[in-house]
Write a protein that holds these residues in place. Structure first.
Motif, mmCIF file in Angstrom:
data_model
loop_
_atom_site.group_PDB
_atom_site.id
_atom_site.type_symbol
_atom_site.label_atom_id
_atom_site.label_comp_id
_atom_site.label_asym_id
_atom_site.label_seq_id
_atom_site.Cartn_x
_atom_site.Cartn_y
_atom_site.Cartn_z
ATOM 1 N N ALA A 74 1.444 15.982 0.047
ATOM 2 C CA ALA A 74 0.954 14.817 -0.690
ATOM 3 C C ALA A 74 -0.471 14.522 -0.267
ATOM 4 C CB ALA A 74 1.852 13.614 -0.438
ATOM 5 N N HIS A 75 -1.358 14.216 -1.249
ATOM 6 C CA HIS A 75 -2.768 14.081 -0.887
ATOM 7 C C HIS A 75 -3.436 12.816 -1.388
ATOM 8 C CE1 HIS A 75 -6.773 15.345 0.323
ATOM 9 N NE2 HIS A 75 -6.212 16.359 0.942
ATOM 10 N N GLN A 76 -2.950 12.188 -2.440
ATOM 11 C CA GLN A 76 -3.601 10.975 -2.922
ATOM 12 C C GLN A 76 -2.633 10.151 -3.751
ATOM 13 O OE1 GLN A 76 -5.974 10.726 -6.299
ATOM 14 N NE2 GLN A 76 -7.561 9.415 -5.460
ATOM 15 N N THR A 77 -2.888 8.846 -3.799
ATOM 16 C CA THR A 77 -2.132 7.902 -4.625
ATOM 17 C C THR A 77 -3.115 7.094 -5.456
ATOM 18 O OG1 THR A 77 -0.400 7.668 -2.947
ATOM 19 C CG2 THR A 77 -0.563 5.920 -4.600
ATOM 20 N N ARG A 78 -2.738 6.819 -6.696
ATOM 21 C CA ARG A 78 -3.557 5.940 -7.536
ATOM 22 C C ARG A 78 -2.650 4.975 -8.285
ATOM 23 N NH1 ARG A 78 -8.599 5.233 -9.012
ATOM 24 N NH2 ARG A 78 -9.231 6.987 -7.719
ATOM 25 N N PHE A 79 -3.038 3.699 -8.289
ATOM 26 C CA PHE A 79 -2.340 2.676 -9.062
ATOM 27 C C PHE A 79 -2.921 2.649 -10.473
ATOM 28 C CE2 PHE A 79 -1.448 1.496 -4.746
ATOM 29 C CZ PHE A 79 -0.188 0.894 -4.779
ATOM 30 N N LEU B 63 0.852 -1.181 0.000
ATOM 31 C CA LEU B 63 0.000 0.000 0.000
ATOM 32 C C LEU B 63 0.886 1.228 0.000
ATOM 33 C CD1 LEU B 63 0.038 1.439 3.042
ATOM 34 C CD2 LEU B 63 -1.477 -0.458 3.589
ATOM 35 N N VAL B 64 0.299 2.354 -0.347
ATOM 36 C CA VAL B 64 1.015 3.629 -0.343
ATOM 37 C C VAL B 64 0.192 4.641 0.438
ATOM 38 C CG1 VAL B 64 1.973 5.508 -1.719
ATOM 39 C CG2 VAL B 64 2.133 3.155 -2.556
ATOM 40 N N ALA B 65 0.840 5.293 1.401
ATOM 41 C CA ALA B 65 0.207 6.337 2.196
ATOM 42 C C ALA B 65 0.709 7.705 1.747
ATOM 43 C CB ALA B 65 0.512 6.136 3.677
ATOM 44 N N SER B 66 -0.204 8.673 1.682
ATOM 45 C CA SER B 66 0.134 10.055 1.333
ATOM 46 C C SER B 66 -0.077 10.928 2.559
ATOM 47 C CB SER B 66 -0.754 10.554 0.185
ATOM 48 O OG SER B 66 -0.626 9.744 -0.957
#
Length: 347
Positions: A153-158, A107-110
């Motif tokens: 940083a506010h969001q991550t998308r795969f 997972l990736v946290a922002s």
């Protein structure tokens, strides 16, 4: 239908006491247009679980504990109950978003407070560990009289390509990554106009990316070129009303058929409907309607219904979507929910 609700707890001046359970109609309904009811906490927790994401294969969800700057996993223990799975894993200041990889391996946290982007491994049970912080962002506008800006940083998308994209609202920057053995490896950056504040992204079946900008209240359309590089090809404002100049944009959602986008505007407390044109490369503003709540922080499309979380009014409202025009109607149902900031459908 069941939805988990994220929210702000006491340490961030919120009224939530954990991750809540919202019912839209009966629990096993396939549609969300029925009466709304808040069933209380699915799990009690502090730390302000402001964003929730689900594991793609396990009965596990992950919360960005914004107040604690950490990520916490929760495993399902019943139809409407969850329990902590392992200990919280530190991420960064004001961790506000978490995204899980399609294969469930990471997972990736922002983090809004310090701009950190942190990748964590997930074990076979879904427990996160081994946080790896990506290289810090550099302000592309540094030296142009704005040297005191802070990364957010506010969001991550795969993405379908296997790459990962993150929004940096503070630096007007989209950063693209590859997942490597040592964490996230920088692949590309796309600079947006100064002061726009990219907040969240949505992928479209056409292959385009849509990014909503919190500060300039727009949606930009991004396209991937033959070389794999992304570029902005068009954009549209979220309102034609000059009185909304003080608004801030929040969430962006895609309709079930991919023909419309829905953008929340906090201040005027409205939802803007955008029509997707042609091959997805352009958008038109169709309408701007009352969201039915105060401070529409987040919203989700559930077939023919739009559920909207009103952070300041402590409620969730449901709006019926006209599948011909795409425009939401007036709020038909509403229920009290403490400080809601995120809605996540669950089976």
């Amino acid at each position: 239908m069941r939805f988990l609700t994220g929210g702000y707890t006491a340490e961030m001046d919120g009224e939530a006491t954990g991750i809540g359970m919202l019912l839209a109609g009966a629990a096993d309904d396939r549609l969300a247009g029925g009466s709304l009811g808040f069933a209380g906490d699915a799990v009690r927790t502090g730390g302000s679980p402001s964003w929730i994401a689900a594991h793609p294969a396990l009965d596990v969800v992950y919360a960005a504990l914004e107040g604690d700057g950490a990520v916490q996993a929760f495993t399902r223990t019943g139809e409407a109950s969850f329990a902590r799975l392992g200990a919280p894993v530190p991420a960064g200041e004001l961790a506000c978003h978490v995204a899980v990889s399609p294969d469930g391996a990471s997972l990736v946290a922002s983090c809004w407070g310090d701009g950190q982007v942190v990748r964590m491994a997930l074990d076979a049970a879904g427990r996160p560990s081994s946080p790896q912080t990506a290289v810090a962002a550099v302000d592309p506008y540094a030296g142009f009289g704005v040297d005191d800006r802070t990364s957010h940083a506010h969001q991550t998308r795969f993405l379908r390509s296997g790459r990962i994209v993150t929004c940096d609202m503070g630096f007007d920057l989209l950063r693209f990554w590859r997942a490597g053995a040592r964490g996230l490896e920088a692949a590309e950056e796309l600079v947006l106009p100064m002061g726009t504040g990219p907040r969240h992204l949505q992928s479209h079946p056409s292959g385009h990316l849509y990014v909503i900008t919190e500060l300039s209240r727009e949606v930009f359309v991004l396209a991937e070129g033959p070389s794999g590089a992304w570029r902005v090809i068009s954009g549209v404002p979220l309102s034609a009303d000059p009185t909304t100049a003080g608004d801030t944009a929040a969430e962006l959602a895609v309709s079930r058929d991919g023909q419309f986008l829905y953008a929340g505007l906090r201040g005027s407390n409205t939802i803007s409907t955008l029509r997707v044109r042609g091959d997805g490369s352009s958008l038109d503003l169709v309408a701007q309607v009352d969201s039915g709540v105060d401070w529409p922080r987040h919203h989700v499309v559930a077939r023919d219904t739009l559920l909207v979380a009103g952070q300041h009014s402590n409620e969730v409202a449901s709006l019926t979507l006209d599948e011909r025009t795409g425009v939401p109607g007036r709020a038909r149902q509403r229920t009290a929910v403490p400080s809601p900031t995120c809605l996540l459908p669950v089976a």
